[in-house]
Design a protein around this motif. Sequence first.
Motif, PDB file in Angstrom:
ATOM      1  N   TRP A  10      -6.386  -4.499  -8.520  1.00  0.00           N
ATOM      2  CA  TRP A  10      -6.062  -4.486  -7.055  1.00  0.00           C
ATOM      3  C   TRP A  10      -6.566  -5.692  -6.020  1.00  0.00           C
ATOM      4  O   TRP A  10      -6.004  -6.372  -5.297  1.00  0.00           O
ATOM      5  CB  TRP A  10      -6.617  -2.964  -6.523  1.00  0.00           C
ATOM      6  N   PHE A  14      -4.435  -8.354  -4.159  1.00  0.00           N
ATOM      7  CA  PHE A  14      -4.370  -8.417  -2.832  1.00  0.00           C
ATOM      8  C   PHE A  14      -4.888  -9.582  -2.174  1.00  0.00           C
ATOM      9  O   PHE A  14      -4.330 -10.265  -1.680  1.00  0.00           O
ATOM     10  CB  PHE A  14      -5.513  -7.373  -2.480  1.00  0.00           C
ATOM     11  N   ASN A  17      -1.986 -12.192  -2.640  1.00  0.00           N
ATOM     12  CA  ASN A  17      -0.956 -12.037  -1.879  1.00  0.00           C
ATOM     13  C   ASN A  17      -1.238 -12.342  -0.367  1.00  0.00           C
ATOM     14  O   ASN A  17      -0.441 -12.871   0.115  1.00  0.00           O
ATOM     15  CB  ASN A  17      -0.475 -10.644  -2.058  1.00  0.00           C
ATOM     16  N   ALA A  18      -2.655 -12.202   0.024  1.00  0.00           N
ATOM     17  CA  ALA A  18      -2.977 -12.328   1.091  1.00  0.00           C
ATOM     18  C   ALA A  18      -2.871 -13.866   1.608  1.00  0.00           C
ATOM     19  O   ALA A  18      -2.558 -14.278   2.574  1.00  0.00           O
ATOM     20  CB  ALA A  18      -4.561 -11.762   1.553  1.00  0.00           C
ATOM     21  N   VAL A  47       3.192  -8.217   9.013  1.00  0.00           N
ATOM     22  CA  VAL A  47       2.024  -7.509   8.216  1.00  0.00           C
ATOM     23  C   VAL A  47       2.302  -6.185   7.828  1.00  0.00           C
ATOM     24  O   VAL A  47       1.843  -5.786   6.758  1.00  0.00           O
ATOM     25  CB  VAL A  47       0.994  -7.411   9.353  1.00  0.00           C
ATOM     26  N   ALA A  48       3.106  -5.287   8.753  1.00  0.00           N
ATOM     27  CA  ALA A  48       3.643  -3.965   8.106  1.00  0.00           C
ATOM     28  C   ALA A  48       4.400  -4.123   7.014  1.00  0.00           C
ATOM     29  O   ALA A  48       4.265  -3.563   6.043  1.00  0.00           O
ATOM     30  CB  ALA A  48       4.263  -3.147   9.101  1.00  0.00           C
ATOM     31  N   PHE A  51       2.339  -4.954   3.718  1.00  0.00           N
ATOM     32  CA  PHE A  51       1.167  -4.035   3.231  1.00  0.00           C
ATOM     33  C   PHE A  51       2.337  -2.884   2.483  1.00  0.00           C
ATOM     34  O   PHE A  51       1.892  -2.562   1.437  1.00  0.00           O
ATOM     35  CB  PHE A  51       0.651  -3.493   4.325  1.00  0.00           C
ATOM     36  N   TYR A  54       3.507  -4.728  -0.851  1.00  0.00           N
ATOM     37  CA  TYR A  54       2.456  -5.099  -1.564  1.00  0.00           C
ATOM     38  C   TYR A  54       2.211  -3.736  -2.610  1.00  0.00           C
ATOM     39  O   TYR A  54       2.156  -3.759  -3.665  1.00  0.00           O
ATOM     40  CB  TYR A  54       1.210  -5.662  -0.950  1.00  0.00           C
ATOM     41  N   TYR A  55       1.920  -2.580  -1.815  1.00  0.00           N
ATOM     42  CA  TYR A  55       1.545  -1.364  -2.300  1.00  0.00           C
ATOM     43  C   TYR A  55       2.807  -1.079  -3.333  1.00  0.00           C
ATOM     44  O   TYR A  55       2.431  -0.439  -4.295  1.00  0.00           O
ATOM     45  CB  TYR A  55       1.085  -0.343  -1.346  1.00  0.00           C
ATOM     46  N   TYR A  92       7.677  -7.651  -5.675  1.00  0.00           N
ATOM     47  CA  TYR A  92       7.003  -7.905  -4.475  1.00  0.00           C
ATOM     48  C   TYR A  92       7.797  -9.078  -3.641  1.00  0.00           C
ATOM     49  O   TYR A  92       8.095  -9.008  -2.397  1.00  0.00           O
ATOM     50  CB  TYR A  92       5.643  -8.394  -4.488  1.00  0.00           C
ATOM     51  N   ASN A  96       9.988  -8.000  -0.452  1.00  0.00           N
ATOM     52  CA  ASN A  96       9.190  -8.685   0.549  1.00  0.00           C
ATOM     53  C   ASN A  96      10.446  -9.349   1.414  1.00  0.00           C
ATOM     54  O   ASN A  96      10.510  -9.465   2.700  1.00  0.00           O
ATOM     55  CB  ASN A  96       8.053  -9.555   0.434  1.00  0.00           C
TER      56      ASN A  96
END
Length: 116
Positions: A10, A14, A17-18, A47-48, A51, A54-55, A92, A96
């Motif tokens: 994780w 994360f 990807n960030a 951003v929404a 996230f 991603y999850y 993703y 995305n």
Amino acid sequence: MLHWGGLEYWPATFLGNAAGALVSYFLNRTFTFRSSEKMGSSSIRFVAVIFVCYYAAYSLGRETADFLANTVHFLPSLFQKDVSVLAGTVLYTLFNYLGQRNFVFRKKEERRRHAA
């Protein structure tokens, strides 16, 4: 990050990807979707979407690799994390793109049609 940074699944996914998301916002806004959206409203939606995608993607990627390793015995445990990351990355990217196209950088005319 997973192998060279010694991070677990994780945190490694994360952070990777960030870093990509920071660059992605400006590239998608400017080149992919040629958006004239205000940065404030589009960045919040961006951003929404990041996230949620991603999850969803990395959870499914991990579940897929676990399934292959534990149920089908198709995947040696040595490669389980790598397959998780690979599957998550593919998902993703797909999720995305769809989220950015349909929610973040959708043309104003399209947004008006869907609101009516």
